[in-house]
Write an enzyme that holds these catalytic residues in place. Structure first.
Site, PDB file in Angstrom:
ATOM      1  N   CYS A  43      -1.728   8.963  -4.282  1.00 40.95           N
ATOM      2  CA  CYS A  43      -0.746  10.036  -4.362  1.00 40.95           C
ATOM      3  C   CYS A  43      -1.299  11.294  -5.025  1.00 40.95           C
ATOM      4  O   CYS A  43      -0.681  12.354  -4.955  1.00 40.95           O
ATOM      5  CB  CYS A  43       0.492   9.551  -5.104  1.00 40.95           C
ATOM      6  N   ILE A 272      -1.049 -17.725   2.494  1.00 42.66           N
ATOM      7  CA  ILE A 272      -1.480 -16.357   2.818  1.00 42.66           C
ATOM      8  C   ILE A 272      -0.336 -15.401   2.488  1.00 42.66           C
ATOM      9  O   ILE A 272       0.752 -15.498   3.061  1.00 42.66           O
ATOM     10  CB  ILE A 272      -1.901 -16.211   4.291  1.00 42.66           C
ATOM     11  N   HIS A 299       3.256  -2.194  -5.955  1.00 40.85           N
ATOM     12  CA  HIS A 299       3.147  -2.681  -7.331  1.00 40.85           C
ATOM     13  C   HIS A 299       4.115  -3.834  -7.594  1.00 40.85           C
ATOM     14  O   HIS A 299       3.765  -4.801  -8.289  1.00 40.85           O
ATOM     15  CB  HIS A 299       3.390  -1.539  -8.312  1.00 40.85           C
TER      16      HIS A 299
END
Length: 438
Positions: A43, A272, A299
């Site tokens: 960003c 996975i 996050h």
């Protein structure tokens, strides 16, 4: 001991590795990153181009050596995972520095390969995208070395808007084009008017319903028939998921190439996991699928995967709210909830307020436009948008929390504002939305 392979070392992958290590000191963690850099601030890239952020070290959080020294996590850059064999639990890795391939086994595989920028068929040496730190440094060096003066920005998403502002800030003469009149698509289109106002105030040339036909050297021919010369072209025409290599496995992709995940960020194969720009999940507050390629989700996914792998099975992903924001010159444009094109799935009402961001008698006040959508029957909030020079971020974050807690529009009358003349009103815009809805 669990052997964990992570594909991708930027926001999702590097954070996931860190969070796993925080909870698990024993497992072997290897991260493969196909590009040069790991753990950089995506960003920040437009602001690096504009010299708003001048120090490269502020953009790059870790090098692989620093990451290993601090966390005992192995990161191999220029290493691209090109194939997955989920039955044998191996990945095939291409070392771009030696051009050799090798296999690596895993117990747990975490996919965070991100997305790549779509490209126009310009085949031009002056045309660039902004997707990683290498791209950004290439653009920065190109502008400096060529003494570029005229730039063309193509596209109308967040990246294009931020790059446009930063190139102008750097002193370039910028022209902006987009293939339609639908700009900044996460925002209600009529609320995008400040974007046009800011462009016109600075005498920046812009044209909608315009595309590049072809580029010859510095000469750009447009579909409108116009021909102009530019020193630099920035393409901001969307992204596509980096999921081609996943097709070699039994991991399910949707028709657009994204990986559907469950509330634990697991794919259809339990060992996975996937996170970041490559996944699709669901909204928290309404029953719709959601693909939200923004930093918060990456996050949050990293934390949940780490908790799951450490044995804490009680923490799950409750869904996206799609909270998003962009700065464009003097204005902030923000929204939360479903996208404008998803409103058609609901029987809804809308209430809006236009008022000063704080008490009118206090100096420096400026208008703030707040709009809220809610379901007619349940009166639950489903979307909100705010535009202004001050206070848009605060109101949208409050409404994000309201949506998170399944608030109704009537509950907004109960919102207790932190009031002082420089900041708000005794009866805030959020309160007024609730009263108007009644």
């Amino acid at each position: 001991m669990n052997k964990i392979i992570i594909v991708g070392a930027v926001a999702g992958g590097a954070t996931c590795a860190s969070q796993i290590r925080r909870l698990d000191k024993e497992s072997e963690i290897i991260v493969f990153e196909k590009d040069r850099d790991m753990s950089f601030a995506n960003c920040a890239l437009p602001y690096y181009i504009g010299n708003v952020i001048e120090d490269r070290r502020k953009v790059l959080a870790y090098t692989p050596n620093q990451f290993y020294d601090k966390k005992q996590i192995t990161v191999k850059t220029y290493h691209e995972v090109i194939q997955i064999n989920d039955e044998r639990q191996t990945v095939t890795v291409l070392n771009h520095q030696t051009n050799q391939t090798f296999e690596e086994s895993y117990d747990t595989l975490i996919l965070s390969p991100g997305a790549s920028a779509n490209r126009l068929n310009t085949h031009s040496d002056i045309s660039f995208t902004v997707r990683n730190l290498e791209d950004t440094e290439t653009i920065d060096t190109f502008i400096t070395n060529t003494k570029a003066q005229r730039a063309l920005v193509v596209g109308a998403g967040y990246i294009s808007l931020e790059v446009l502002e930063n190139l102008h800030h750097r002193g370039l003469d910028v022209t902006w084009i987009h293939r339609s009149t639908n700009i900044n698509k996460l925002m209600d289109q009529d609320m995008n008017q400040p974007i046009i106002d800011e462009i016109e105030k600075r005498n920046i040339t812009y044209r909608f319903n315009e595309e590049i036909s072809h580029v010859n050297g510095h000469e750009v021919t447009f579909t409108s028939g116009k021909v102009e010369n530019f020193d630099l072209i920035i393409e901001g025409v969307g992204t596509h998921p980096n999921s081609q290599f996943i097709k070699s496995s039994n991991v399910i992709l949707n028709d657009k190439g994204y990986i559907p995940v469950n509330h634990n960020f697991q794919t259809n194969i339990p060992n996975i996991y996937a996170l970041g720009d490559v996944i699709t999940s669901h909204y928290r507050h309404v029953n719709l699928p959601a693909q939200v390629p923004l930093a918060w989700g990456a996050h949050r996914g990293a934390s949940i995967i780490a908790e799951q792998l450490s044995g804490n099975s009680s923490i799950h992903f409750k869904g996206y709210l799609g909270n998003n924001i962009v700065k464009f010159f003097d204005y902030t444009l923000a929204s939360v909830g479903i996208k404008p094109n998803e409103l058609k799935n609901f029987d809804y009402d809308m209430v809006e307020v236009k008022q000063g961001a704080h008490a009118g008698y206090y100096p420096g006040n400026s208008p703030l436009h707040l709009r809220v959508y809610f379901e007619k029957d349940s009166r639950k909030l489903i979307r909100a948008a705010a535009v202004g020079k001050q206070g848009a971020d605060k109101r949208i974050d409050v409404l994000s929390m309201a949506m998170m807690n399944n608030a109704t529009v009537d509950d907004l009358t109960e919102f207790e504002v932190a009031y002082a003349p420089p900041y708000s009103h005794p009866k805030d815009l959020i309160n007024l939305i609730g009263y108007k809805a009644q």
